[in-house]
Design a protein around this motif. Structure first.
Motif, mmCIF file in Angstrom:
data_model
loop_
_atom_site.group_PDB
_atom_site.id
_atom_site.type_symbol
_atom_site.label_atom_id
_atom_site.label_comp_id
_atom_site.label_asym_id
_atom_site.label_seq_id
_atom_site.Cartn_x
_atom_site.Cartn_y
_atom_site.Cartn_z
ATOM 1 N N ARG B 105 -3.684 -6.808 23.240
ATOM 2 C CA ARG B 105 -3.130 -7.521 22.086
ATOM 3 C C ARG B 105 -1.947 -6.903 21.600
ATOM 4 O O ARG B 105 -0.708 -7.345 21.421
ATOM 5 C CB ARG B 105 -3.932 -7.562 20.899
ATOM 6 C CG ARG B 105 -3.639 -8.158 19.627
ATOM 7 C CD ARG B 105 -3.820 -9.667 19.733
ATOM 8 N NE ARG B 105 -5.046 -10.084 20.066
ATOM 9 C CZ ARG B 105 -5.883 -10.576 18.955
ATOM 10 N NH1 ARG B 105 -5.447 -10.895 17.722
ATOM 11 N NH2 ARG B 105 -7.169 -11.041 19.491
ATOM 12 N N ASP B 106 -1.613 -5.354 21.517
ATOM 13 C CA ASP B 106 -0.524 -4.873 21.039
ATOM 14 C C ASP B 106 0.488 -5.226 22.065
ATOM 15 O O ASP B 106 1.657 -5.015 21.626
ATOM 16 C CB ASP B 106 -0.917 -3.267 20.723
ATOM 17 C CG ASP B 106 -1.623 -2.849 19.833
ATOM 18 O OD1 ASP B 106 -1.820 -3.968 18.928
ATOM 19 O OD2 ASP B 106 -1.565 -1.754 19.419
ATOM 20 N N ARG B 308 -3.716 -1.197 8.895
ATOM 21 C CA ARG B 308 -4.560 -1.304 9.990
ATOM 22 C C ARG B 308 -5.203 0.158 10.388
ATOM 23 O O ARG B 308 -6.427 0.355 10.858
ATOM 24 C CB ARG B 308 -3.691 -1.686 11.421
ATOM 25 C CG ARG B 308 -3.131 -3.001 11.360
ATOM 26 C CD ARG B 308 -2.841 -3.568 12.488
ATOM 27 N NE ARG B 308 -1.500 -2.903 12.915
ATOM 28 C CZ ARG B 308 -0.403 -3.146 12.543
ATOM 29 N NH1 ARG B 308 -0.135 -4.190 11.732
ATOM 30 N NH2 ARG B 308 0.803 -2.288 13.156
ATOM 31 N N GLU B 309 -4.143 1.240 10.283
ATOM 32 C CA GLU B 309 -4.550 2.517 10.486
ATOM 33 C C GLU B 309 -5.580 3.250 9.534
ATOM 34 O O GLU B 309 -6.798 3.555 9.719
ATOM 35 C CB GLU B 309 -3.435 3.400 10.539
ATOM 36 C CG GLU B 309 -2.761 3.238 11.937
ATOM 37 C CD GLU B 309 -1.327 4.011 11.671
ATOM 38 O OE1 GLU B 309 -0.968 4.804 10.692
ATOM 39 O OE2 GLU B 309 -0.495 3.617 12.288
ATOM 40 N N LEU B 311 -7.914 1.195 8.018
ATOM 41 C CA LEU B 311 -9.009 0.723 8.327
ATOM 42 C C LEU B 311 -10.019 1.293 9.334
ATOM 43 O O LEU B 311 -11.045 1.261 9.432
ATOM 44 C CB LEU B 311 -8.996 -0.989 8.446
ATOM 45 C CG LEU B 311 -8.919 -1.661 7.315
ATOM 46 C CD1 LEU B 311 -8.727 -3.220 7.777
ATOM 47 C CD2 LEU B 311 -10.121 -1.676 6.239
ATOM 48 N N SER B 312 -9.060 1.618 10.395
ATOM 49 C CA SER B 312 -9.721 2.376 11.582
ATOM 50 C C SER B 312 -10.321 3.582 11.161
ATOM 51 O O SER B 312 -11.410 4.074 11.516
ATOM 52 C CB SER B 312 -8.519 2.726 12.587
ATOM 53 O OG SER B 312 -8.102 1.739 13.271
ATOM 54 N N ALA B 313 -9.772 4.319 10.251
ATOM 55 C CA ALA B 313 -10.144 5.722 9.886
ATOM 56 C C ALA B 313 -11.138 5.572 9.162
ATOM 57 O O ALA B 313 -12.134 6.538 9.266
ATOM 58 C CB ALA B 313 -8.786 6.598 8.919
ATOM 59 N N HIS B 314 -11.347 4.435 8.172
ATOM 60 C CA HIS B 314 -12.601 4.190 7.240
ATOM 61 C C HIS B 314 -13.718 4.086 8.122
ATOM 62 O O HIS B 314 -14.790 4.559 8.192
ATOM 63 C CB HIS B 314 -12.239 3.027 6.429
ATOM 64 C CG HIS B 314 -13.611 2.741 5.586
ATOM 65 N ND1 HIS B 314 -14.052 3.544 4.657
ATOM 66 C CD2 HIS B 314 -14.274 1.657 5.964
ATOM 67 C CE1 HIS B 314 -15.322 2.754 4.155
ATOM 68 N NE2 HIS B 314 -15.410 1.743 5.248
ATOM 69 N N ALA B 315 -13.406 3.530 9.459
ATOM 70 C CA ALA B 315 -14.723 2.745 10.193
ATOM 71 C C ALA B 315 -15.139 4.119 11.000
ATOM 72 O O ALA B 315 -16.354 4.315 11.087
ATOM 73 C CB ALA B 315 -13.956 1.830 11.079
ATOM 74 N N GLU B 316 -14.258 4.824 11.259
ATOM 75 C CA GLU B 316 -14.488 6.180 12.239
ATOM 76 C C GLU B 316 -15.461 7.036 11.130
ATOM 77 O O GLU B 316 -16.578 7.675 11.469
ATOM 78 C CB GLU B 316 -13.262 6.987 12.759
ATOM 79 C CG GLU B 316 -12.939 6.314 13.856
ATOM 80 C CD GLU B 316 -11.303 6.944 14.041
ATOM 81 O OE1 GLU B 316 -10.923 8.009 13.710
ATOM 82 O OE2 GLU B 316 -10.755 6.226 14.861
#
Ligand SMILES: [Fe+2]
Ligand SMILES: [Fe+2]
Lengths: 94, 326
Positions: B105-106, B308-309, B311-316
């Motif tokens: 996608r990127d 985006r970053e 949310l990624s950090a939160h998910a991790e």
């Protein structure tokens, strides 16, 4: 930090009583967000009553080259279908 | 068409036995699925075509997004919002289809942002009045439907399924546009004038959506053999004109083409070709809104990076917490 959100496969139950069906995929940071996104991307017109999300990386698929070994054996087993057997009309409904 | 002038990677040299077997599958009407063997040219051409199509859906939100805050009624605003949201969905279905071919996608976004990949020329025209919302739904979505309906039968499974999903939603887009046109054309003389002006400005750019004339489209043959292009550009353009002219007549509006005339012998309308110099110029980046459109996409991408970053950090973090609790 530059990382793509993982890809999720989305399954929707269209109506009560039906199976969940694969409808497509989308990117999301986690399962919860995947469900939120799936709601927006795949059910804008009441297409579902329930959503499953599975990370694409967790799906194991059969290889196209295994199509023969996996599915050909079913080809010569027509007796698995009821129409293989002729039942006389006199017997009535069976 | 939302994908114009997609360069087709014709096989260079001899056809291998694999190539021939692949073509036979397509000729039999079989669908090609992501893990199946496919020629490199097929894969590359499809990435280009589906990617361009996806970019068009996403960039296509901008001209209409321009009017969401200024819709004349709350109902029209809700409708336009829903329509634009659909286009975001269309983009997402198509990006997902492209990704099954091994592009990320990127990567697709980066290629859009750098100008390496294109989107439809139509979205580089400005939307000056509310009537443009009508003209876009009626003409631009109308032209898109013309192209997308046959693509439901395309040979690549994920692309075909995305097209089926999209086609189900497009009819709403065209009808809401035509409904705006009916309202405007049946309104005050000023409103009717706005409707006519919108038709005047969007007519030729809509004809350009189907891509250059068949005699100038060098890439069609291979794409048609692969069934990733189903009709020629001129066939679709003719079909669009034939369907649209009576709709304009119903509105009491005049198609801005003095040479437009029914040709009983052909059973089609004769019409004036769009100005292809303008088309190539817009495609090159010199349309009235190219910079603005691409600028808006790049800004959205860059401004959204922290989110985006985050949310990624939160998910991790949440995943680590779950693991620790187990
Ligand atoms: Fe669309
Ligand atoms: Fe649309």
């Amino acid at each position: 930090m530059k990382k793509e959100w993982p890809l999720w496969e989305i399954f929707i139950r269209g109506q009560h009583g039906l199976n969940h069906r694969h409808v497509g995929s989308l990117h999301a940071p986690d399962a919860e967000m995947a469900i939120n996104h799936a709601r927006d991307v795949y059910t804008r017109r009441k297409e579902g009553v329930s959503i499953w999300v599975v990370e694409s990386a967790d799906i194991t698929a059969s290889a196209p080259s295994d199509k023969g070994p996996l599915f050909d054996p079913a080809e010569d087993k027509v007796y698995r279908h009821p129409t293989f057997f002729d039942i006389p009309d006199e017997v009535g409904h069976m | 068409m939302y994908a114009q002038m997609v360069k087709s990677e014709a096989a260079d040299g001899e056809q291998t036995p694999e190539d021939r077997a692949f073509q036979a599958r397509i000729d039999r009407g079989e669908k090609i699925e992501p893990k199946d063997w496919m020629p490199e040219g097929y894969r590359k051409t499809l990435i280009r075509q589906i990617g361009q199509h996806a970019h068009s859906e996403i960039v296509g939100q901008l001209p209409e997004g321009n009017w969401i805050t200024r819709a004349p009624t709350l109902e029209r605003k809700q409708i336009l919002l829903a329509k634009v949201q659909d286009e975001a969905g269309h983009g997402l279905y198509l990006y997902s289809a492209a990704e099954t071919l091994g592009v990320s996608r990127d990567e697709l976004f980066e290629k859009l942002h750098s100008g390496a990949m294109k989107y439809s020329s139509i979205f580089n025209y400005p939307t000056l009045t509310w009537a443009d919302m009508g003209a876009i739904g009626w003409l631009v979505d109308g032209a898109a439907i013309m192209n997308q309906v046959p693509l439901q039968r395309t040979s690549y499974g994920p692309y075909s399924r995305a097209m089926i999903r999209i086609c189900k939603e497009e009819s709403f887009h065209q009808r809401q546009g035509y409904s705006i046109m009916m309202k405007m054309a049946g309104g005050t003389p000023e409103q009717k004038e706005m409707a006519q002006d919108a038709l005047n400005r969007f007519w030729y750019p809509s004809l350009m959506m189907f891509g250059p004339s068949d005699k100038d489209s060098v890439h069609s043959a291979q794409s048609m053999a692969w069934k990733i292009k189903i009709n020629t550009n001129d066939e679709l353009r003719q079909k669009f004109v034939d369907e649209t002219v009576p709709q304009a007549e119903y509105l009491g509006l005049t198609v801005p083409d003095p040479d437009l005339a029914w040709n009983a012998g052909r059973g089609h309308y004769d019409f004036t070709e769009p100005d292809w110099t303008e088309f190539f110029d817009v495609l090159k980046g010199n349309g009235p809104c190219n910079e603005e459109r691409l600028g808006a996409r790049v800004k959205a991408w860059e401004d959204g990076a922290w989110f985006r970053e985050g949310l990624s950090a939160h998910a991790e973090k949440a995943a680590a917490r779950r693991l620790a609790a187990e």
